[in-house]
Write a protein that holds these residues in place. Structure first.
Motif, PDB file in Angstrom:
ATOM      1  N   TYR A  39      -1.950  48.678 105.059  1.00 35.98           N
ATOM      2  CA  TYR A  39      -2.549  47.933 103.952  1.00 35.98           C
ATOM      3  C   TYR A  39      -3.984  48.401 103.736  1.00 35.98           C
ATOM      4  O   TYR A  39      -4.764  48.526 104.692  1.00 35.98           O
ATOM      5  N   LYS A  40      -4.337  48.643 102.510  1.00 35.98           N
ATOM      6  CA  LYS A  40      -5.668  49.151 102.180  1.00 35.98           C
ATOM      7  C   LYS A  40      -6.725  48.052 102.282  1.00 35.98           C
ATOM      8  O   LYS A  40      -6.444  46.871 102.088  1.00 35.98           O
ATOM      9  N   ASN A  41      -7.933  48.488 102.587  1.00 37.85           N
ATOM     10  CA  ASN A  41      -9.082  47.586 102.586  1.00 37.85           C
ATOM     11  C   ASN A  41      -9.497  47.344 101.139  1.00 37.85           C
ATOM     12  O   ASN A  41      -9.897  48.267 100.432  1.00 37.85           O
ATOM     13  N   VAL A  42      -9.383  46.095 100.680  1.00 35.48           N
ATOM     14  CA  VAL A  42      -9.713  45.779  99.282  1.00 35.48           C
ATOM     15  C   VAL A  42     -10.804  44.700  99.213  1.00 35.48           C
ATOM     16  O   VAL A  42     -10.856  43.924  98.268  1.00 35.48           O
ATOM     17  N   THR A  43     -11.656  44.660 100.244  1.00 35.40           N
ATOM     18  CA  THR A  43     -12.684  43.624 100.315  1.00 35.40           C
ATOM     19  C   THR A  43     -13.545  43.585  99.057  1.00 35.40           C
ATOM     20  O   THR A  43     -13.754  42.531  98.454  1.00 35.40           O
ATOM     21  N   LEU A  70     -18.332  33.825 102.204  1.00 34.38           N
ATOM     22  CA  LEU A  70     -18.972  34.871 103.001  1.00 34.38           C
ATOM     23  C   LEU A  70     -18.141  35.107 104.262  1.00 34.38           C
ATOM     24  O   LEU A  70     -18.086  34.273 105.159  1.00 34.38           O
ATOM     25  N   LEU A  71     -17.492  36.258 104.303  1.00 37.40           N
ATOM     26  CA  LEU A  71     -16.594  36.593 105.395  1.00 37.40           C
ATOM     27  C   LEU A  71     -17.365  37.019 106.638  1.00 37.40           C
ATOM     28  O   LEU A  71     -18.440  37.608 106.551  1.00 37.40           O
ATOM     29  N   LYS A  72     -16.804  36.716 107.791  1.00 39.58           N
ATOM     30  CA  LYS A  72     -17.428  37.077 109.064  1.00 39.58           C
ATOM     31  C   LYS A  72     -17.651  38.584 109.155  1.00 39.58           C
ATOM     32  O   LYS A  72     -16.829  39.384 108.724  1.00 39.58           O
ATOM     33  N   HIS A  73     -18.776  38.968 109.739  1.00 41.43           N
ATOM     34  CA  HIS A  73     -19.128  40.381 109.885  1.00 41.43           C
ATOM     35  C   HIS A  73     -18.035  41.127 110.652  1.00 41.43           C
ATOM     36  O   HIS A  73     -17.521  40.664 111.662  1.00 41.43           O
ATOM     37  N   GLY A  74     -17.675  42.302 110.155  1.00 37.77           N
ATOM     38  CA  GLY A  74     -16.681  43.144 110.821  1.00 37.77           C
ATOM     39  C   GLY A  74     -15.260  42.903 110.346  1.00 37.77           C
ATOM     40  O   GLY A  74     -14.360  43.688 110.680  1.00 37.77           O
ATOM     41  N   GLU A  75     -15.018  41.840 109.599  1.00 37.62           N
ATOM     42  CA  GLU A  75     -13.677  41.559 109.110  1.00 37.62           C
ATOM     43  C   GLU A  75     -13.517  42.075 107.684  1.00 37.62           C
ATOM     44  O   GLU A  75     -14.490  42.171 106.935  1.00 37.62           O
ATOM     45  N   ARG A  76     -12.284  42.396 107.328  1.00 35.36           N
ATOM     46  CA  ARG A  76     -12.020  43.003 106.030  1.00 35.36           C
ATOM     47  C   ARG A  76     -10.804  42.338 105.375  1.00 35.36           C
ATOM     48  O   ARG A  76      -9.876  41.902 106.043  1.00 35.36           O
ATOM     49  N   ILE A  77     -10.827  42.311 104.067  1.00 38.52           N
ATOM     50  CA  ILE A  77      -9.683  41.808 103.294  1.00 38.52           C
ATOM     51  C   ILE A  77      -8.720  42.956 103.039  1.00 38.52           C
ATOM     52  O   ILE A  77      -9.104  43.990 102.505  1.00 38.52           O
ATOM     53  N   LYS A  78      -7.466  42.781 103.444  1.00 32.09           N
ATOM     54  CA  LYS A  78      -6.433  43.781 103.186  1.00 32.09           C
ATOM     55  C   LYS A  78      -5.507  43.280 102.068  1.00 32.09           C
ATOM     56  O   LYS A  78      -5.564  42.124 101.659  1.00 32.09           O
TER      57      LYS A  78
END
Length: 281
Positions: free
Chosen positions: A130-134, A242-250
């Motif tokens: 799954y691609k990073n789409v943050t 605001l998402l936690k540092h180091g995490e990404r939306i896939k």
């Protein structure tokens, strides 16, 4: 009048014929593919894909088998591929390939019962990518996991916190005495600056306070992953999410939005559509 003497002879012949037909009919049984008696398990195992993380026990073989004993434990990760055999009630599921190739000395058994087959799929399945789409999903990410440096940073109440107490002076915060305010609103935005000994200088509106953050009631983010889903008191459509540092939306990310309505906690789930737009479902 017609004679009926031939009837017993005809009936007897019919019975004998049926009996012979039944004796000659082949016996066949249709076993489930998860049943150890199915012919799929008659070889050296069949290739499966693990659908969950599963424990494996390495057994030192002994004769009789009841005297065999465990010597080591492992975990096989989801999406792994191995040949699996099914021995029934004794060592229900056994691995037969790779580093877990059972032999005369050791047997690698899966820590699952005979009737549990939810943890694998027959055949070879590739792990989906799954691609990073943050950025496309318009989600901002915190620049750190904690409060560092001598600068003001945004802060929010941790979703497991019961509230944060605010004090008028550094000494009161260090001694945890004379709190002047307590905030329990999860969507409240603070600005904080780190002080010695886990103390934060807190700016709320035009007023400055101090807070003891040794319990991490305040965080530099307001959304984080919980078991492969984002959990937050902010909607993914909120500009303050605001998402936690180091995490990404896939592409496959689910977002659980929690909010209170008439004093009752409500939950709304979101997922991304084909165009990376958040849609409630």
């Amino acid at each position: 009048m017609k004679s009926h003497k031939s009837m017993p002879i005809i009936f007897s012949a019919f019975v004998i014929g049926v009996g012979i037909a039944l004796l000659q009919a082949p016996t066949s049984y249709a076993y489930s593919k998860y049943d150890s008696r199915n012919s799929i398990w008659s070889g050296n195992g069949t290739t499966v894909t693990f659908w969950k993380n599963v424990g494996i026990t390495k057994m030192r073989n002994a004769n009789p088998r009841s005297k065999s004993y465990p010597v080591q434990n492992y975990v096989v990760k989801k999406w792994s591929h191995y040949k699996l055999d099914h021995w029934g009630h004794t060592y229900s599921w056994v691995l037969q390939s790779g580093r877990f190739n059972s032999n005369s000395k050791y047997t690698y058994i899966v820590d699952k019962s005979d009737g549990d087959h939810s943890w694998f799929r027959f055949g070879y399945y590739e792990k989906p990518v799954y691609k990073n789409v943050t950025s496309k999903a318009h989600i901002k990410v915190a620049d750190n996991t904690n409060f560092f440096g001598n600068k003001w940073r945004p802060a929010y109440l941790d979703e497991y916190s019961n509230g944060v107490k605010l004090y008028k002076s550094l000494d009161d915060a260090q001694n945890k005495s004379n709190p002047v305010k307590e905030v329990k609103k999860y969507t409240q935005k603070f600005e904080v600056k780190r002080q010695p000994q886990n103390i934060l200088k807190v700016r709320l509106g035009d007023t400055t306070y101090y807070s003891d953050n040794s319990s991490h009631d305040l965080r530099p983010y307001n959304a984080k992953f919980e078991d492969r889903e984002v959990s937050s008191y902010f909607s993914p459509k909120s500009k303050n999410a605001l998402l936690k540092h180091g995490e990404r939306i896939k592409e496959n990310t689910m977002w659980t939005y929690m909010y209170y309505k008439h004093g009752k906690l409500e939950i709304r789930d979101y997922s991304l559509d084909f165009y990376n737009h958040w849609k409630a479902f």
